[in-house]
Design an enzyme around this catalytic site. Sequence first.
Site, PDB file in Angstrom:
ATOM      1  N   ALA A  65     -43.846  13.489 -96.300  1.00  0.00           N
ATOM      2  CA  ALA A  65     -43.387  12.161 -95.972  1.00  0.00           C
ATOM      3  C   ALA A  65     -43.329  12.128 -94.430  1.00  0.00           C
ATOM      4  O   ALA A  65     -43.716  12.953 -93.690  1.00  0.00           O
ATOM      5  CB  ALA A  65     -41.849  12.325 -96.282  1.00  0.00           C
ATOM      6  N   GLY A 109     -43.872  15.184 -99.912  1.00  0.00           N
ATOM      7  CA  GLY A 109     -43.874  13.958-100.749  1.00  0.00           C
ATOM      8  C   GLY A 109     -45.190  13.754-101.181  1.00  0.00           C
ATOM      9  O   GLY A 109     -45.177  13.261-102.361  1.00  0.00           O
ATOM     10  N   GLU A 112     -45.383  15.850-104.483  1.00  0.00           N
ATOM     11  CA  GLU A 112     -44.412  14.890-105.520  1.00  0.00           C
ATOM     12  C   GLU A 112     -45.035  13.813-105.889  1.00  0.00           C
ATOM     13  O   GLU A 112     -44.728  13.341-107.079  1.00  0.00           O
ATOM     14  CB  GLU A 112     -42.984  14.339-104.779  1.00  0.00           C
ATOM     15  CG  GLU A 112     -42.398  16.130-104.490  1.00  0.00           C
ATOM     16  CD  GLU A 112     -41.055  15.649-103.524  1.00  0.00           C
ATOM     17  OE1 GLU A 112     -40.026  16.164-103.937  1.00  0.00           O
ATOM     18  OE2 GLU A 112     -41.313  15.254-102.485  1.00  0.00           O
ATOM     19  N   GLU A 132     -40.940  21.732 -97.595  1.00  0.00           N
ATOM     20  CA  GLU A 132     -39.754  21.235 -96.821  1.00  0.00           C
ATOM     21  C   GLU A 132     -38.843  22.122 -96.508  1.00  0.00           C
ATOM     22  O   GLU A 132     -38.098  21.743 -95.396  1.00  0.00           O
ATOM     23  CB  GLU A 132     -38.821  20.230 -97.775  1.00  0.00           C
ATOM     24  CG  GLU A 132     -39.765  18.759 -98.171  1.00  0.00           C
ATOM     25  CD  GLU A 132     -40.642  19.072 -99.355  1.00  0.00           C
ATOM     26  OE1 GLU A 132     -41.034  18.368-100.027  1.00  0.00           O
ATOM     27  OE2 GLU A 132     -41.201  20.325 -99.879  1.00  0.00           O
TER      28      GLU A 132
END
Length: 258
Positions: A65, A109, A112, A132
């Site tokens: 992200a 992300g 994911e 993360e």
Amino acid sequence: MAYTTLIVDIEEHVALIRLNRPDALNALNAELMRELADAVSQANKNDKVRCIVLTGSEKAFAAGADIKEMSEKTFVEVFTEDFFTDDTEEFLRCRKPIIAAVAGYALGGGCELAMMCDFIIAADSAKFGQPEINLGVMAGIGGTQRLTRLVGKSKSMDMHLTGRFMDAAEAEQSGLVSRVVPAKKLMEEVMAAAHKIAEKSVLTTMAIKESVNRSYETTQREGILFERRLFHSLFATEDQNEGMSAFLEKREPQFRDK
């Protein structure tokens, strides 16, 4: 709709969606997630599209992200706006098969996002991770749930708690990806798979996707019952009759999605 963070091409019933933030290694910011949700939604509604391929660049599928965008947010902001929820829910509502073509980094992300697809074909250069923890946070788009279901508790804990990366060979061995191919042949292999899916009955591909996904949401006994009822229901379609007739007549079926 014209996109600024994506490149979308539709060819021979396959929608190819390419993440296009090269200067940020395709990091997922709010604009990209909004555009991706819209692109997938439009492909899902488009009768010409029978399969979707999601990819990035040779260097990165998506390297996480966008930390710069997130760093100033507070708990109240991310909680009240339900950060990430609307766009990912739109993605998960798609009924058509989605293949992730992953080369380079698929981290945070990005990992994911790849796991939200129906299956992953990886280049031998791919690296997966949920780092993360190095930022003082944890996965927030399903990483702790999907990765655990795919590779098991031990490897999932290892990756989430240490932040280590998993290479393509380990990802295939662990069940995270369906297959690994040479980086130079990634898109050739993925598009061949997508076109093979696009040849099938859309009614059947939707039913299979729904049934496989149900296996994660219910008991095995209930899942088998769900599968059997979908199997029964396909006998009400013209495509079932065509498929079986073509097999018996030793010819290629001509599915009409009816």
